[in-house]
Write an enzyme that holds these catalytic residues in place. Structure first.
Site, PDB file in Angstrom:
ATOM      1  N   LYS A   1       0.684  -1.503  -0.039  1.00  0.00           N
ATOM      2  CA  LYS A   1      -0.061  -0.076   0.329  1.00  0.00           C
ATOM      3  C   LYS A   1       1.239   1.241   0.259  1.00  0.00           C
ATOM      4  CE  LYS A   1      -4.594   1.038   0.293  1.00  0.00           C
ATOM      5  NZ  LYS A   1      -5.559   0.122  -0.589  1.00  0.00           N
TER       6      LYS A   1
ATOM      7  N   ASP B   1      -6.601   3.903  -4.808  1.00  0.00           N
ATOM      8  CA  ASP B   1      -7.315   4.055  -4.070  1.00  0.00           C
ATOM      9  C   ASP B   1      -8.406   5.620  -3.559  1.00  0.00           C
ATOM     10  OD1 ASP B   1      -7.153   3.850  -0.810  1.00  0.00           O
ATOM     11  OD2 ASP B   1      -7.384   2.170  -1.499  1.00  0.00           O
TER      12      ASP B   1
END
Lengths: 996, 474
Positions: B147, B187
């Protein structure tokens, strides 16, 4: 002359005309023996006769007359009073005129002194005697009171000519005549003609002010009594000479010279062949000599002297109508004003046109009409400039006359004249009363546009304009109430429907109806009928929006039907004065309904027709002050709201696009695809053109349609303003070419410069602020077309100060406020003073757990529902970023969870030390609803008194929330200019609790 | 066996060492995590949950404890933090911080989104990266977990400012990513626009066109079926669950909650497979259409929600035979779950099915729940499902379709081809089948047959743990 210069000159024209004729003869001192006085004042009413003459010529301000009988008295008067002109008879009680003149000149060298005698002095004696500089001019009294007018006007002309020619190019007629007798005979005739000519021009003037100013710019008449004086005057004023009238025999070198006049005129002809010349003589044998010059000839002894002189003035100096002739002198047409000239020129045979062109007749005629700038522009043009092409010359004249005609109407209000209606006039009025608040704003815009061509310079590809507007003044309202005996309506309590019905059935003043009919015979476009009441100005803004507005398609083939619809709309706007809302408001304000008077604005609707729908591509409002500045925006950079279609959706606070003109690409409401879809405009208003016979009734929206944006896909504007949503890619493409859902983002305008809207708004907000001296709000409409050949148009619709006086004074936050407050922030969005909240919902800081934010949302939603049902707005206090998509970064409420909120405070806690959201998650909602969004930082001066909050009795409590209901509303003050906010407990607030 | 079996202490800490298996207890692992980074509450919670769910695995496989698999898993393989300076539209210099947590690459290159949000911190990204490892592993595709992001806030920025930032961000990140190394995606705050800018800069710096990002536009390497994937995948998972009982979705009456992306495509696939859907909802309430939501009605819903952003209650204005019920916050249950049906597909939000809702579902004959949303059922509700032997597909497994399609995009990019819709859809179905089987096998292997929750928690962990063991102490 370039257009800009022209615009400047046009604007300057009337401004300069104010400066003309600075020196006036207001006080005349008449010095004569009692006997002479009796001769002049035959029936004892000389002053009255002067006034009569002035009135007859429509001149203003006749001079006052003071009579004395001796030189000593005259000198004494001069000591005590300002005298502008002295008229003296030859023999006085104690001396003669010359001695008096000497003494007067000692005291006041510039004071004009005129000798009035009963008989003509011998010219030889006059020449041979010592220089008569003590007496400026000699005349012979023959009982003609017009001579006195001529004396006064002549004196004024001498005083003003130098300045007026320099300032405004005022024209001059040179009159060379040494004989006091003929001077006394011809000068009054000349002045009469000039004044009558000017009055004829004045009829074309647009309003009273213009009329008066036109008179100031009338041609001046200068008198020369000798060859040398004539030459001197000619040299000084050569560029301004309109024509010369000269006697054959005038003194030259102090000797009467029988050829002096001819020599003078011949010299002039060589130098300036275009100046019309008239040779006067009492001997017919001089006629051929005049022809040799060549000049026209006037026999001073002719029984038709007046008519012949007039004929010269009309035919050669451009007085009166413009008469089109063939080269052989045959009349083929005549026109009396510029509009008629413009209209007839295309049909005038080339031969006649060229005949007048080559003689400069067009410019001369315009000079005589005080159209100095236009005439000066036309005069220098020669055949070479147009390669001899007559049609180009014709077009040159037509376009300049048209431009001048149109430009002179800009920025002024013209009374609608049923007999002479110019459909090109921007701003018309019917009646004499007030124009009302809104109309004053319109006049200001019209003026602003007219005086600031900088806008056109900066954006040459855009046409800026002011839609044609007709105002029925408050005199119409008074007349309506009068004839229907409706003065008592202010006391009515009847429901709106009954009031409307009564007004619709009432009689309508015929004098207004007639003029409306004339207007409608030319105005065949959609109209907006709006209120413009006395109470709708900056001080009484709350009244704005209370009265009715009607949009009319105005497309019925029958004029009577259209007139009937318009009259009904006007009646309904009148009726709305007495509707419930304004009456209720008046009860809470210091103003009474009966004080209210209504003017009506009938304005051309801006837009285009697409099928059966009429609407502009863009409508909007721009404001000087942005109370919700984000990122690096500043408050004083302003804000704009734009929508597709009619501006109604903007005014009613619908979903439209809000942006900063300085940062048009910063659109937080379009941060993500989901946000864009949620916050973009979905509906727009258009005018339904399908039913021309639609009856106008109480429902002001009956002619409008509220349509989905997607329904306008085939119309032109949407294609230029929309982007396309591509669901399969979850993205938005900034064009309307791809197949997909159209979303109104205005990207082509705000990002890619299709139309310079942000730059234009920045510019006009600055102009408006400077013009009004305060932040302003401007309404506008825009037409743009996909065809690049069609010029985009920007129309100004309204301007007004942005806030009422109280808000303009600013919200003051004092140290005492801060000391007494339970909340203080140095970073708040919004502006104003509010005290309508009693309920506070806050997230309990002690039990706050960042992992429980979803539960907190449910608790908030529950309490919001309870309060919303009871219609109670509340203050919401909590940590982190309200509405954050990430539950770890804030409380992830949707707007529906907090729909009843009245103000929001965002705090910080150690677990959520996040950058303030500035309300970006609900940006559209908080800006539309005017919700204050307050951020309380953990450091610095900001504070929130949790102890005070915790000590309030709790009305409801959940695991994470507490609901407090105060005994009375608390005061919240947000100073939009400094972005500070205080919230004060009930009872506190420097005694400035807002009164209902 | 004595306490000292040759197990060397890896730490000089005061930790309890298991007398039989060696290694540390779950409590100690969690305690260590908390002690090391005391403020990372989100990460603590994630570790605690995983530790709890895989305890029996560790208990059954001493080699995992011995190799300190969990202790290694909770530590990122690499954390990259870097400076991102950029110029705003006014020419002023701005400085933001960039991150990339490369959590675990045991089964494939790191895979996970980039998040641009002003409050992105290392701790949040670490927790997200940790969860991503298992989510990706569950897809059975060769994807590791990672991430990244930045504290840059795209809201309130112009397109050019976002572009400049992305270019600045990529000018550092490019050296750490690659289609065989680390494959970021979008995201929060990173949508199609940002992916475009990031990819453009990567391509320029690397001088290569590779599938280094997923979520790309269709025009240049994106995959079809992306918006549909989660919804379709949820239904495919449900089909697999039904297949274990020799049943199909055909003629089954289904309750679907929500009306967003996931719900819409859930309905679409249910219809395609012959099922009948009778409910949809939004935050204000739900509609019940006894006659079923057919394709035209679904098209209306899509337009209503995706384009017009309207409310679900407008549905009854268009289709008056349906009934709209407004949400009552204090009611204590959601009446949407109180209709007779065979299957339920919660696709709205977290915690939308509580214990009472779960009981209502059971009482109304629902025998299958497949979660399209993340954690829509409370633990109490899950307990009801398990106790009543409901076929319960947890979101972790059932909504892995979206992640799966990211893997399919990578595959297409590697092969330099673009599959058709049907091809992608078919492969998605295969992946969901595979996920289902993996979960089922893991559940059975660890003593709780048909417990998809357990299976989902375990199978992802086991896949990664085995790979880590195979690859040595790295």
């Amino acid at each position: 002359m370039p257009a800009r210069q022209f615009a400047d000159d046009t604007d300057l024209r009337f401004k300069i005309f104010h400066e003309l004729m600075q020196s006036k003869v207001r006080d005349i001192l008449l010095v004569s023996t009692l006997y002479d006085a009796c001769i002049i004042d035959e029936d004892g009413r000389l002053a009255e006769r002067i006034i009569y003459e002035y009135r007859g010529l429509n001149l203003s301000q006749p001079p006052r007359l003071t009579w004395v009988s001796s030189a000593s008295e005259a000198l004494a008067v001069l000591d005590n009073k300002k005298i502008d002109l002295v008229i003296t008879m030859l023999r006085l009680a104690d001396t003669d005129a010359y001695a008096l003149g000497r003494e007067l000149k000692k005291k006041a060298p510039n004071l004009p002194v005129v000798l009035l005698s009963h008989s003509a002095p011998d010219p030889r004696c006059v020449i041979e005697s010592p220089p008569r500089h003590d007496i400026d001019r000699s005349f012979v009294w023959t009982g003609n009171t017009e001579l006195l007018i001529a004396l006064v006007k002549s004196a004024e002309d001498v005083m003003n000519v130098a300045r007026d020619t320099q300032l405004a190019g005022v024209r001059v007629i040179l009159f060379v005549e040494d004989s006091p007798l003929y001077l006394s005979s011809l000068l009054p005739i000349l002045y009469r003609e000039v004044i009558l000519q000017t009055q004829a021009v004045m009829e074309e003037a647009l309003n009273e002010e213009h009329k008066l100013l036109t008179m100031r710019a009338r041609p001046k008449i200068l008198v020369a009594e000798s060859f040398e004086e004539a030459e001197n005057l000619y040299k000084r004023f050569e560029p301004y000479i309109l024509g010369i009238i000269s006697d054959v025999r005038v003194p030259r070198n102090c000797q009467l010279d029988p050829d002096a006049g001819i020599s003078f005129l011949t010299n002039v002809k060589v130098e300036r062949p275009d100046i019309p010349l008239l040779l006067t003589s009492s001997e017919l044998s001089n006629a051929p000599r005049a022809a040799e010059i060549p000049a026209k000839f006037l026999n001073k002894n002719s029984p038709g002297l007046h008519a012949e002189l007039r004929s010269f003035l009309v035919r050669h100096l451009g007085f009166g109508d413009f008469v089109f002739r063939t080269p052989d002198g045959r009349e083929i047409a005549r026109v009396s004003n510029m509009r008629s000239l413009e209209k007839i020129l295309p049909s005038i045979p080339a031969e006649s046109f060229y005949f007048h062109w080559s003689r400069n007749d067009f410019s001369r005629w315009l000079f005589a009409r005080t159209e100095v700038i236009l005439a000066s522009k036309l005069r220098p043009a020669t055949d070479n400039d147009f390669s001899g092409d007559v049609e180009s010359m014709r077009e040159f004249i037509i376009s300049n006359v048209r431009n001048r005609r149109l430009r002179r109407q800009k920025g002024i209000v013209v009374s609608l004249d049923a007999s002479d209606f110019d459909p090109d006039t921007d701003f018309l009025k019917i009646g004499k009363g007030s124009l009302g608040g809104k109309a004053r704003g319109l006049i200001f815009i019209s003026n602003m546009l007219h005086r600031n061509p900088v806008l056109q310079d900066k954006f040459p590809e855009v046409k800026f304009f002011f839609p044609q507007t007709l105002v029925v003044t408050t005199e119409g309202f008074d007349s309506f109430l009068e004839i229907n005996e409706m003065r008592g309506m202010s006391k009515t309590n009847a429901p709106d429907e009954r009031v409307a019905d009564a007004f619709i059935k009432a009689k309508f003043p015929r004098w207004i109806e007639k003029k409306l009919k004339v207007f409608l015979s030319h105005a065949k476009y959609p109209l907006a009928v709006r209120s413009s009441s006395l109470l709708e100005d900056s001080r009484f803004r709350p009244y704005a929006g209370l009265y009715r507005t009607y949009m009319l398609p105005n497309n019925h083939p029958e004029l009577e039907t259209r007139l009937s619809q318009l009259i009904t709309a006007i009646k309904l706007v009148y009726a709305s004065t007495y509707f419930k809302s304004p009456r209720s408001f008046a009860q809470r304000s210091p103003h009474r309904t009966e004080e209210e008077k209504m003017a009506i604005i009938i304005q051309r609707l801006v837009g285009k027709q697409y099928g059966s729908h009429f609407y502009p591509a863009i409508s909007g409002v721009a404001q000087s002050h942005n109370y919700y500045p984000l990122s690096h925006m500043r408050m004083d950079e302003g804000v704009g709201h734009v929508a597709l279609g009619l501006g109604k959706i903007v005014m009613e606070g619908g979903r439209v696009l809000r942006f900063s003109p300085k940062y048009p690409q910063v659109l937080p409401q379009f941060a993500t695809v989901a946000d864009t879809l949620k916050n973009s405009q979905r509906f727009f208003y258009s005018l339904n053109m399908e039913n021309p016979s639609l009856a106008v009734d109480l429902n002001e929206d009956s002619t409008l349609e509220r349509r989905e944006v997607s329904a306008a896909d085939q119309d032109g504007p949407l294609g230029m303003l929309a982007s396309t949503y591509l669901p399969e890619e979850e993205r938005i493409s900034d064009d309307a070419i791809m197949a997909g859902h159209r979303i109104l983002t205005f990207s082509q305008v705000l990002k890619y410069g299709l139309f310079p809207l942000p730059e234009i708004l920045s510019e006009i907000l600055d102009m408006g602020r400077q013009g009004m001296g305060c932040p302003v709000e401007i309404e506008f409409s825009i037409n743009i077309a996909q065809d690049p050949k069609l010029e985009p148009q920007f129309a100004f619709l309204q301007i007004r100060p942005m806030a009422d006086e109280r808000q303009m004074m600013g919200v003051k936050i004092t140290d005492k406020d801060i000391a007494e407050a339970f909340c203080f922030s140095s970073h708040a969005l919004g502006n104003g003073r509010k005290n309508d909240l009693r309920d506070i919902l806050y997230v309990k800081p002690d039990s706050f757990d960042v992992s429980r934010t979803p539960e907190i949302v449910r608790e908030i939603d529950g309490l919001n529902s309870i309060l919303a049902k009871e219609n109670r707005k509340y203050l919401l206090i909590g940590p982190g970023r309200w509405g954050s998509a990430d539950r770890w970064l804030g409380i992830p409420v949707n707007w529906s969870d907090i729909s009843g909120v009245g103000a929001i405070v965002e705090t910080t806690v150690p677990e959520l030390s996040v950058e303030p959201s500035q309300g970006t998650h609900f940006f559209h909602n908080i800006t539309t609803l005017g919700i204050d969004y307050v951020m309380v930082a953990s450091d610095g001066e900001d504070f929130l008194d949790w102890n005070w909050l915790a000590s309030r009795p709790i009305a409801h409590e959940t695991a994470h929330l507490a609901h407090v209901q105060l005994t009375a509303p608390f005061l919240s003050k947000v100073d939009g200019s400094t972005m500070r906010c205080v919230m004060l407990p009930p009872g506190k607030g420097n005694g400035e609790q807002q009164r209902d | 066996m004595g306490s000292n079996r040759g197990t060397k202490k890896l730490w000089s800490s005061n930790r309890f060492i298991h007398p039989i298996h060696g290694g540390t207890s779950m409590q100690n692992i969690v305690a260590t995590v908390k002690a090391r980074d005391p403020l990372e509450k989100e990460f603590h919670q994630a570790v605690s949950e995983v530790a709890e769910s895989v305890k029996r695995v560790l208990d059954s496989n001493p080699r995992y404890r011995h190799a300190r698999i969990l202790e290694r898993m909770v530590e990122p393989e690499r954390v990259i933090m870097f400076r991102v300076p950029w110029l705003d539209d006014r020419g002023d210099v701005q400085v933001n911080r960039g991150f990339r947590i490369e959590m675990n690459s045991a089964i494939g290159p790191y895979k996970g989104g980039l998040r641009f949000h002003p409050s992105v911190t290392l701790s949040i990204l670490k927790f997200l990266a940790f969860e991503q490892v298992f989510k990706n592993a569950l897809t059975t595709l060769p994807m590791g977990g990672g991430k990244g992001g930045s504290d840059f806030d795209p809201k309130g920025k112009s397109d050019y400012e976002v572009m400049r930032f992305c270019q600045g961000f990529m000018s550092e990140l490019f050296r750490h990513i690659g289609h065989n190394t680390d494959v970021p995606a979008g995201d929060i705050g990173v949508g199609a626009r940002e992916i475009g800018f990031l990819f453009g800069m990567y391509k320029k710096l690397r001088n290569e066109f590779t599938g280094v990002f997923t979520g790309k536009n269709l025009n240049w390497g994106g995959s079809l079926i992306r918006p549909e994937a989660t919804g379709y995948g949820c239904v495919y998972f449900a089909c697999e669950m039904l297949a274990t009982h020799n049943e199909t979705l055909g003629d089954k009456t289904c309750l679907v909650s929500g009306s967003g992306n996931v719900a819409q495509y859930t309905v679409e696939k249910i219809l395609e497979l012959g099922g009948k859907v009778i409910t949809l909802s939004d935050s204000s309430g739900y509609i019940y259409d006894e006659s079923g939501i057919d394709r035209p009605k679904l098209a209306y819903i899509k337009e209503l929600k995706n384009v017009r952003r309207g409310r679900i209650k407008e549905y009854v204005g268009k289709y008056p035979s349906a009934v709209y019920t407004a949400l009552e916050p204090g009611l204590g249950y959601n009446p949407l779950w109180n209709h007779k049906a065979a299957c339920a597909f919660p696709s709205a939000t977290e915690n939308e099915i509580n214990e009472r809702d779960a009981q209502n579902l059971v009482n109304n004959g629902v025998r299958l729940v497949s979660e399209g949303a993340n954690m829509p059922t409370t633990p109490e509700g899950i307990r009801i499902f398990i106790d009543n032997k409901i076929l319960y597909g947890p979101g972790k497994a059932a909504n892995a379709g979206g992640v799966a399609v990211s893997g399919l995009e990578m595959a297409q990019n590697s092969m330099r081809i673009n599959w058709t819709r049907d091809e992608v859809d078919n492969r998605l179905r295969i992946i969901m089948k595979s996920i289902h089987k993996t979960c089922l096998d893991a559940a059975a292997q660890y003593g709780s047959p048909d417990n998809y929750v357990l299976g989902a928690n375990i199978s992802g962990f086991v896949k990664v743990a085995n790979a880590m063991l195979d690859q040595g102490l790295v």
